[in-house]
Design a protein around this motif. Structure first.
Motif, short mmCIF file in Angstrom:
data_model
loop_
_atom_site.label_atom_id
_atom_site.label_comp_id
_atom_site.label_asym_id
_atom_site.label_seq_id
_atom_site.Cartn_x
_atom_site.Cartn_y
_atom_site.Cartn_z
N ASN A 12 0.83 -1.20 0.00
CA ASN A 12 0.00 0.00 0.00
C ASN A 12 0.87 1.26 0.00
O ASN A 12 1.84 1.34 0.75
CB ASN A 12 -0.93 0.01 1.22
CG ASN A 12 -2.07 -0.97 1.05
OD1 ASN A 12 -2.55 -1.17 -0.06
ND2 ASN A 12 -2.49 -1.60 2.14
N ARG A 13 0.49 2.21 -0.82
CA ARG A 13 1.29 3.46 -0.87
C ARG A 13 1.20 4.22 0.43
O ARG A 13 2.13 4.89 0.84
CB ARG A 13 0.80 4.34 -2.03
CG ARG A 13 1.66 4.19 -3.26
CD ARG A 13 1.14 5.02 -4.40
NE ARG A 13 1.14 6.44 -4.11
CZ ARG A 13 0.36 7.33 -4.74
NH1 ARG A 13 -0.47 6.94 -5.67
NH2 ARG A 13 0.44 8.60 -4.43
N PHE A 14 0.04 4.16 1.08
CA PHE A 14 -0.11 4.83 2.37
C PHE A 14 -0.60 3.81 3.40
O PHE A 14 -1.63 3.19 3.23
CB PHE A 14 -1.09 6.01 2.27
CG PHE A 14 -0.95 6.97 3.41
CD1 PHE A 14 -0.11 8.07 3.31
CD2 PHE A 14 -1.61 6.76 4.61
CE1 PHE A 14 0.06 8.94 4.37
CE2 PHE A 14 -1.45 7.62 5.68
CZ PHE A 14 -0.61 8.72 5.56
N ASP A 246 11.60 4.74 5.83
CA ASP A 246 10.27 5.29 5.57
C ASP A 246 9.89 6.23 6.71
O ASP A 246 10.25 5.98 7.86
CB ASP A 246 9.23 4.16 5.50
CG ASP A 246 9.33 3.39 4.19
OD1 ASP A 246 9.85 3.95 3.20
OD2 ASP A 246 8.88 2.23 4.17
N TYR A 248 6.78 7.98 8.79
CA TYR A 248 5.36 7.95 9.11
C TYR A 248 5.03 9.16 9.99
O TYR A 248 5.86 9.60 10.78
CB TYR A 248 5.01 6.68 9.90
CG TYR A 248 4.88 5.42 9.08
CD1 TYR A 248 5.89 5.01 8.23
CD2 TYR A 248 3.74 4.62 9.20
CE1 TYR A 248 5.77 3.83 7.49
CE2 TYR A 248 3.62 3.45 8.47
CZ TYR A 248 4.63 3.06 7.62
OH TYR A 248 4.51 1.90 6.91
N LEU A 338 -4.62 12.77 2.87
CA LEU A 338 -3.64 11.68 2.85
C LEU A 338 -2.92 11.62 1.51
O LEU A 338 -1.73 11.29 1.44
CB LEU A 338 -4.33 10.35 3.17
CG LEU A 338 -4.94 10.29 4.57
CD1 LEU A 338 -5.58 8.92 4.82
CD2 LEU A 338 -3.91 10.59 5.65
N ALA A 339 -3.63 12.00 0.44
CA ALA A 339 -2.97 12.05 -0.88
C ALA A 339 -1.89 13.14 -0.85
O ALA A 339 -0.81 12.95 -1.41
CB ALA A 339 -4.00 12.34 -1.96
N SER A 342 1.03 11.73 1.09
CA SER A 342 1.73 10.73 0.28
C SER A 342 2.60 11.43 -0.77
O SER A 342 3.73 11.02 -1.02
CB SER A 342 0.68 9.81 -0.37
OG SER A 342 1.29 8.92 -1.24
N SER A 347 5.03 7.86 4.18
CA SER A 347 4.65 6.50 3.80
C SER A 347 3.43 5.98 4.56
O SER A 347 2.85 4.96 4.17
CB SER A 347 5.80 5.53 4.08
OG SER A 347 6.93 5.91 3.37
N GLY A 348 3.08 6.64 5.64
CA GLY A 348 1.94 6.16 6.41
C GLY A 348 1.73 7.02 7.63
O GLY A 348 2.44 8.00 7.84
N LEU A 376 -4.20 4.98 -3.26
CA LEU A 376 -3.32 5.01 -2.08
C LEU A 376 -3.23 3.66 -1.39
O LEU A 376 -2.31 3.41 -0.60
CB LEU A 376 -3.84 6.05 -1.07
CG LEU A 376 -3.76 7.50 -1.54
CD1 LEU A 376 -4.54 8.41 -0.59
CD2 LEU A 376 -2.31 7.97 -1.63
N ARG A 377 -4.22 2.80 -1.64
CA ARG A 377 -4.20 1.45 -1.07
C ARG A 377 -4.78 0.47 -2.07
O ARG A 377 -5.50 0.89 -2.99
CB ARG A 377 -5.03 1.39 0.25
CG ARG A 377 -4.42 2.21 1.36
CD ARG A 377 -5.26 2.14 2.65
NE ARG A 377 -5.27 0.83 3.27
CZ ARG A 377 -4.34 0.38 4.10
NH1 ARG A 377 -3.34 1.15 4.45
NH2 ARG A 377 -4.44 -0.82 4.63
#
Ligand SMILES: Cc1cc2nc3c(=O)[nH]c(=O)nc-3n(C[C@H](O)[C@H](O)[C@H](O)COP(=O)(O)O)c2cc1C
Length: 379
Positions: A12-14, A246, A248, A338-339, A342, A347-348, A376-377
């Motif tokens: 998943n991208r996010f 990554d 978060y 969230l976009a 990202s 990353s999350g 995103l997922r």
């Protein structure tokens, strides 16, 4: 023994980590009666729901003393190793992190505990390394935090931990902080070479530590623009050590069918019911503990009433935890934000709510499918 590579939490991208459900209060200095009471059966219920929904991991907070006052935030908390062993046993896919204070647990103790959870979960354990910042909590243990050396200590701790997790013959260790004889652990983790490691920090030293030791830097951010520079510096630090990390973000989610409903609830919890005195005390503590002066919020410790924001996405009220980014709005608003995160390389995020049991089902039902549609997922 079945050997699996360290979990990367899929594609998943996010990604999300259910955060802080082991502590009471719902991530806000608030007196709102709706806030999370932190009952064990409820923690199990929301962890199972997160597991079924494909949320990537559960991340409990290591807490020994809360912040008191009228909000009593985190005054009650379940211990993380016992928590994660139990959650591992009742879930199927979700990663199960344990947060460990390096000054409070030896590397050998941690290696055995994390390997045990990795076996209980068949390869889903993770380790969140925190080097400690709040002396009040450590006073319960009679341990003093060395503000100057805590990250150096943490790095030696991590090196021993990962060497133990490699398995093999007992070894001696003659370091600055540890002198060990015949150190070994059995069983080692199922995930090889070790379970995923994250570190929560903000200061330059914290980021450097994460760059050397962790796969994920969990960090605070007062605004998205700050997030962008955090991602950049964390990646630069990691590159210096030939590594990738990554990043978060730590977030509080308030999601309702309409933006107006979300903003009403957020204003009610974080402003109308805010415990200003405790927010102010928290800020003073964090500032005093920031050894290199780096903090992720304004240094003003007076907390005056905040007028209602015209748009509350990313905005703080008097009861907000400084640095925990508020993601507030309708499901479409949330996905749009969230976009944006990202797009700047985040990353999350941690997934926290005022009340997990009341709010996670709606989030799962409305936000996750929209994230799939937004790319995103994956389903
Ligand atoms: C997502 C997240 C989780 C954290 N979890 C804990 C925790 O469980 N226990 C704790 O004492 N501190 C925790 N912290 C605080 C950090 O370990 C760290 O001390 C703090 O972010 C300050 O960073 P710095 O030491 O680099 O300035 C957490 C921070 C973040 C952002």
């Amino acid at each position: 023994m079945r050997q699996v590579p360290t979990a990367t939490f899929g594609n998943n991208r996010f990604k999300f980590g259910l955060f802080c459900a082991n502590c009471n209060g719902g991530m806000t200095f608030s007196r709102a009666p709706e806030r999370w009471a932190c009952e064990w059966d409820d923690i199990v219920e929301v962890s199972k729901l997160a597991d079924d929904a494909g949320i990537e991991f559960v991340l409990p907070v290591a807490k020994w003393r809360g912040f008191g006052g009228d909000s009593a935030l985190w005054d009650k908390s379940f211990e993380v190793i016992a928590h994660s062993g139990a959650i591992a046993a009742v879930t199927k896919r979700i990663g199960v992190f344990s947060t460990i204070h390096t000054p409070l647990m030896t590397p050998a103790y941690a290696a055995k505990a994390i390997a045990t959870i990795d076996h209980i979960s068949h390869g889903r354990a993770g380790l969140n390394i925190v080097c400690g910042w709040n002396q009040d909590e450590f006073d319960i243990h009679g341990v003093t935090i060395d503000g100057e050396k805590r990250y150096e200590h943490g790095l030696e701790w991590y090196r021993i931990f990962s060497k133990l997790m490699e398995g093999g013959a007992p070894f001696d260790w003659d370091g600055e902080f540890y002198k060990l004889k015949h150190a070994f652990t059995d069983p080692v983790s199922i995930q090889r070479p070790r379970p995923a490691v994250m570190s929560a920090g903000f200061s330059n030293k914290g980021r450097d530590f994460a760059a050397r030791a962790a796969d994920i830097l969990f960090t605070n951010s007062a605004e998205l623009a700050m997030g962008e520079s955090v991602v950049r510096t964390a990646r630069d630090y990691a590159a210096r050590h030939g590594r990738h990390i990554d990043v978060y973000a730590s977030c509080l989610y308030v999601c309702r069918p309409t933006r107006e409903e979300a903003e009403d609830f957020y204003y009610h919890v974080a402003e109308e019911m805010a415990d200003r005195e405790t927010t102010s005390r928290f800020k003073r503590k964090r500032i005093a503990a920031a050894t290199d002066g780096e903090i992720q919020f304004s240094p003003e410790t007076e907390v005056p009433p905040v007028p209602r924001h015209a748009r509350a996405m990313g905005k703080f009220y008097s009861g907000s935890i400084p640095g925990v980014y508020p993601v507030v709005g309708s499901p479409d608003d949330i996905v749009e934000e969230l976009a944006r995160m990202s797009a700047i390389g985040v990353s999350g995020s941690s997934l926290a709510f005022v009340n997990y049991k009341n709010e996670l089902p709606f989030f799962v039902q409305e936000v996750l499918p929209r994230m799939v549609r937004a790319g995103l997922r994956t389903p």
